[in-house]
Design a protein around this motif. Structure first.
Motif, short mmCIF file in Angstrom:
data_model
loop_
_atom_site.label_atom_id
_atom_site.label_comp_id
_atom_site.label_asym_id
_atom_site.label_seq_id
_atom_site.Cartn_x
_atom_site.Cartn_y
_atom_site.Cartn_z
N HIS A 96 -54.20 -58.78 -17.74
CA HIS A 96 -53.35 -58.80 -17.06
C HIS A 96 -53.14 -57.54 -16.37
CE1 HIS A 96 -52.60 -61.59 -20.00
NE2 HIS A 96 -52.25 -60.72 -21.04
N PHE A 97 -52.32 -57.17 -15.30
CA PHE A 97 -52.03 -56.64 -14.69
C PHE A 97 -50.73 -55.85 -14.26
CE2 PHE A 97 -51.84 -53.13 -11.52
CZ PHE A 97 -52.70 -52.01 -11.83
N VAL A 98 -49.94 -55.37 -15.38
CA VAL A 98 -48.33 -54.81 -15.28
C VAL A 98 -47.74 -53.53 -14.51
CG1 VAL A 98 -47.98 -56.77 -16.77
CG2 VAL A 98 -48.00 -53.97 -17.65
N GLY A 99 -46.74 -53.29 -13.88
CA GLY A 99 -46.52 -52.11 -13.53
C GLY A 99 -45.05 -52.08 -12.89
N ALA A 100 -44.35 -51.30 -13.20
CA ALA A 100 -43.03 -50.69 -12.67
C ALA A 100 -42.64 -49.15 -11.72
CB ALA A 100 -42.20 -50.99 -14.24
N MET A 101 -42.11 -49.55 -10.93
CA MET A 101 -41.36 -47.88 -10.32
C MET A 101 -40.25 -47.99 -10.23
SD MET A 101 -44.32 -48.97 -7.12
CE MET A 101 -43.27 -50.55 -6.51
N ARG A 102 -39.60 -46.90 -10.02
CA ARG A 102 -38.30 -46.82 -10.35
C ARG A 102 -38.25 -46.33 -8.84
NH1 ARG A 102 -37.65 -40.59 -13.55
NH2 ARG A 102 -36.30 -40.44 -12.12
N VAL A 103 -36.81 -47.08 -8.56
CA VAL A 103 -36.15 -47.42 -6.80
C VAL A 103 -35.84 -45.77 -7.32
CG1 VAL A 103 -34.88 -48.40 -6.53
CG2 VAL A 103 -35.63 -49.47 -7.71
N ASP A 104 -35.51 -44.91 -7.83
CA ASP A 104 -35.19 -43.69 -7.11
C ASP A 104 -36.36 -42.87 -7.30
OD1 ASP A 104 -35.91 -43.42 -9.47
OD2 ASP A 104 -33.88 -42.82 -11.32
N GLY A 105 -37.17 -43.15 -7.01
CA GLY A 105 -38.56 -41.91 -6.74
C GLY A 105 -38.55 -42.43 -4.99
N PHE A 106 -37.62 -43.44 -4.52
CA PHE A 106 -38.26 -43.89 -2.99
C PHE A 106 -36.89 -43.63 -2.69
CE2 PHE A 106 -41.18 -45.93 -5.56
CZ PHE A 106 -42.17 -45.83 -4.89
N ARG A 107 -35.38 -43.58 -3.18
CA ARG A 107 -34.09 -43.21 -2.62
C ARG A 107 -33.55 -43.35 -4.08
NH1 ARG A 107 -33.09 -48.06 1.89
NH2 ARG A 107 -31.03 -46.43 2.13
N PRO A 108 -31.52 -43.35 -3.29
CA PRO A 108 -30.77 -43.35 -5.45
C PRO A 108 -31.23 -44.59 -4.90
CG PRO A 108 -29.95 -42.39 -2.80
CD PRO A 108 -31.35 -42.71 -2.25
N VAL A 109 -30.74 -45.26 -6.46
CA VAL A 109 -30.40 -46.45 -6.43
C VAL A 109 -29.51 -47.46 -5.80
CG1 VAL A 109 -29.74 -48.63 -8.31
CG2 VAL A 109 -31.84 -46.29 -8.70
N ASP A 110 -28.60 -46.73 -5.61
CA ASP A 110 -26.81 -47.73 -5.17
C ASP A 110 -27.18 -47.59 -3.67
OD1 ASP A 110 -25.27 -47.08 -6.93
OD2 ASP A 110 -24.34 -45.60 -6.88
N GLU A 111 -28.13 -46.93 -2.48
CA GLU A 111 -28.29 -47.06 -1.39
C GLU A 111 -29.18 -48.41 -0.84
OE1 GLU A 111 -30.22 -43.78 0.73
OE2 GLU A 111 -28.23 -42.27 0.02
N PHE A 112 -30.53 -48.31 -2.04
CA PHE A 112 -31.85 -49.22 -2.32
C PHE A 112 -30.93 -50.54 -2.69
CE2 PHE A 112 -33.96 -52.48 -5.04
CZ PHE A 112 -35.62 -52.42 -3.46
N LYS A 113 -29.85 -50.93 -3.31
CA LYS A 113 -29.16 -52.15 -3.96
C LYS A 113 -28.06 -52.46 -2.72
CE LYS A 113 -28.98 -51.56 -8.94
NZ LYS A 113 -28.62 -51.27 -10.14
N GLN A 114 -27.49 -51.86 -2.30
CA GLN A 114 -26.42 -52.16 -1.06
C GLN A 114 -27.50 -52.58 0.19
OE1 GLN A 114 -24.52 -48.52 0.37
NE2 GLN A 114 -23.58 -48.20 -1.88
N ASN A 115 -28.49 -51.69 0.17
CA ASN A 115 -30.26 -52.60 1.89
C ASN A 115 -30.60 -53.85 1.26
OD1 ASN A 115 -29.83 -50.97 4.04
ND2 ASN A 115 -29.88 -49.81 2.50
N MET A 116 -30.67 -54.23 -0.31
CA MET A 116 -30.96 -55.39 -1.00
C MET A 116 -29.71 -56.36 -0.78
SD MET A 116 -33.85 -55.45 -1.89
CE MET A 116 -34.12 -56.89 -2.74
N ASP A 117 -28.20 -55.95 -0.94
CA ASP A 117 -28.02 -56.87 -0.75
C ASP A 117 -27.82 -57.37 0.64
OD1 ASP A 117 -26.57 -56.96 -3.39
OD2 ASP A 117 -25.66 -55.85 -3.70
N ARG A 118 -27.32 -56.19 1.28
CA ARG A 118 -27.76 -56.87 3.05
C ARG A 118 -29.01 -57.80 3.27
NH1 ARG A 118 -26.64 -52.86 8.14
NH2 ARG A 118 -26.59 -53.81 9.62
N TRP A 119 -29.66 -57.63 2.79
CA TRP A 119 -31.16 -57.89 3.27
C TRP A 119 -30.93 -60.20 2.75
CZ3 TRP A 119 -33.87 -61.09 0.83
CH2 TRP A 119 -36.14 -61.63 1.91
N ILE A 120 -29.85 -59.54 1.52
CA ILE A 120 -30.01 -60.94 0.67
C ILE A 120 -29.15 -61.83 1.68
CG2 ILE A 120 -29.47 -62.33 -1.31
CD1 ILE A 120 -30.76 -60.33 -2.80
#
Length: 359
Positions: free
Chosen positions: A280-304
């Motif tokens: 197997h191969f598994v991984g995890a990346m913190r969203v806030d390692g790239f940008r603030p979580v709230d900003e990411f989630k707002q843009n994910m919502d807009r993407w959806i």
């Protein structure tokens, strides 16, 4: 073929009982049952309790260790390789994902390869654990060789699924969970039980000819890569499957290609294996390692929202966001029960009678 409905708790209690009966510690039995039930709840019937007797048969052949000593055999700050000690993949993979998330919490990302494991259920279960911690989750596994690469009839790869899971804000996570074959072997098993043909492009005969016979694998046929044939992009499916095989097994020290041990107990692993067990191969990346979580989630919502608003070819078939069908199935099945075919119910009841677990 008609189906019978079972409540989630009924199947969960039964599944835990089976795992404990073959020697799993209580905590591992509960975890393994949770992985299988998540598949049934999400409508992925091919990887749920229908697989339970398969695990038991492997245990009877002493190919599964129900009380493994899972160890970290190689490690850096952000990476590790885990040896599953021939344990249930349903238990080994969550160990690896928890390790990946611990590393991600400290350093931003974590990546864990696994050797010496077994079938780990649906990839989505493992990837989605990271979403709960505002991380992007990733999971893949290699599998028994049933897939013929483009331009061959020889089975060299498994269905080799991969999954990415992305958290969102006001919407459920986006979960891209797929086999890199044209279809998972479990879908052929479902067609066999229902006595129905499979769609063209899923399988080929031993001579490399297209067929809709769900039993084709039993007569030397093979599954096809995602894309089905060269004209429809099977070389891309081959490439994706190869990527999974290399990351899960060549990287970890598991078996790869034609040497991956078969899930069916009546077939023995090949001699001179290059590695240990399934990988197997598994991984995890913190969203806030790239940008603030709230900003990411707002843009994910807009993407959806934008993709959901796409003009459909037919009003009866709107755009489906990855993960939506499984979420809808989960809502319905939690409320109404999980449907199991009569053939699966018969198999489970026989298994329960044998191991002292009632259904």
């Amino acid at each position: 073929m008609s189906s019978l409905l079972f409540q989630e708790n009924t199947l969960r209690t039964f599944t835990e009982c089976i795992f404990k009966a073959i020697g799993c510690p209580e905590k591992d039995a509960a975890l393994a049952a949770d992985v299988l039930l998540s598949s049934d709840l999400r409508g992925i019937d091919s990887h749920g309790v229908a697989r339970l007797s398969g695990y038991v048969r492997l245990w009877e052949k002493q190919r599964i260790n129900t009380n493994p000593n899972i160890t970290i055999v190689h490690e850096t700050a952000t990476t590790a390789t885990v040896d599953g000690d021939s344990g249930l993949g349903l238990v080994v993979a969550p160990f690896a994902m928890n390790l990946a998330m611990e590393k991600a919490e400290k350093y931003g990302s974590g990546w864990v390869s696994v050797r010496n494991s077994n079938h780990f259920g649906i990839a989505g279960y493992h990837a989605m654990q990271a979403v709960k911690k505002d991380m992007v989750g990733f999971a893949m596994t290699n599998a028994s060789p049933l897939v013929a690469p483009t331009f061959t009839t020889e089975r060299l790869l498994g269905t080799n699924p991969m999954c990415y899971a992305f958290p969102a804000g006001n919407y459920p996570p986006v979960v891209v969970d797929m086999a890199t074959a044209a279809a998972a072997n479990g879908k052929l098993e479902i067609a066999q039980r229902a006595q129905k043909p499979v769609p063209a492009g899923w399988v080929q005969t031993s001579a490399g000819e297209s067929t809709v016979d769900p039993h084709a694998l039993k007569t030397g046929g093979s599954l096809l890569p995602l894309g089905s044939d060269r004209d429809h992009g099977s070389h891309k499916g081959f490439g994706l499957s190869a990527t999974v095989d290399i990351l899960t097994a060549v990287l970890s020290g598991a078996n790869y290609g034609p040497w991956v041990p078969p899930f069916v107990a009546f077939l023995d692993p090949l001699p001179d294996l290059p590695g240990k067990g399934i990988g197997h191969f598994v991984g995890a990346m913190r969203v806030d390692g790239f940008r603030p979580v709230d900003e990411f989630k707002q843009n994910m919502d807009r993407w959806i929202e934008r993709f959901k608003a796409a003009k459909p070819i037919s009003e009866d078939c709107p755009v489906i966001i990855p993960g939506e069908p499984e979420l809808e199935a989960e809502k319905l099945r939690k409320a109404n029960g999980i449907p199991l075919t009569e053939a699966v119910v018969k198999d489970l009841r026989a298994l329960g009678e044998k191991l002292g677990c009632g259904l």
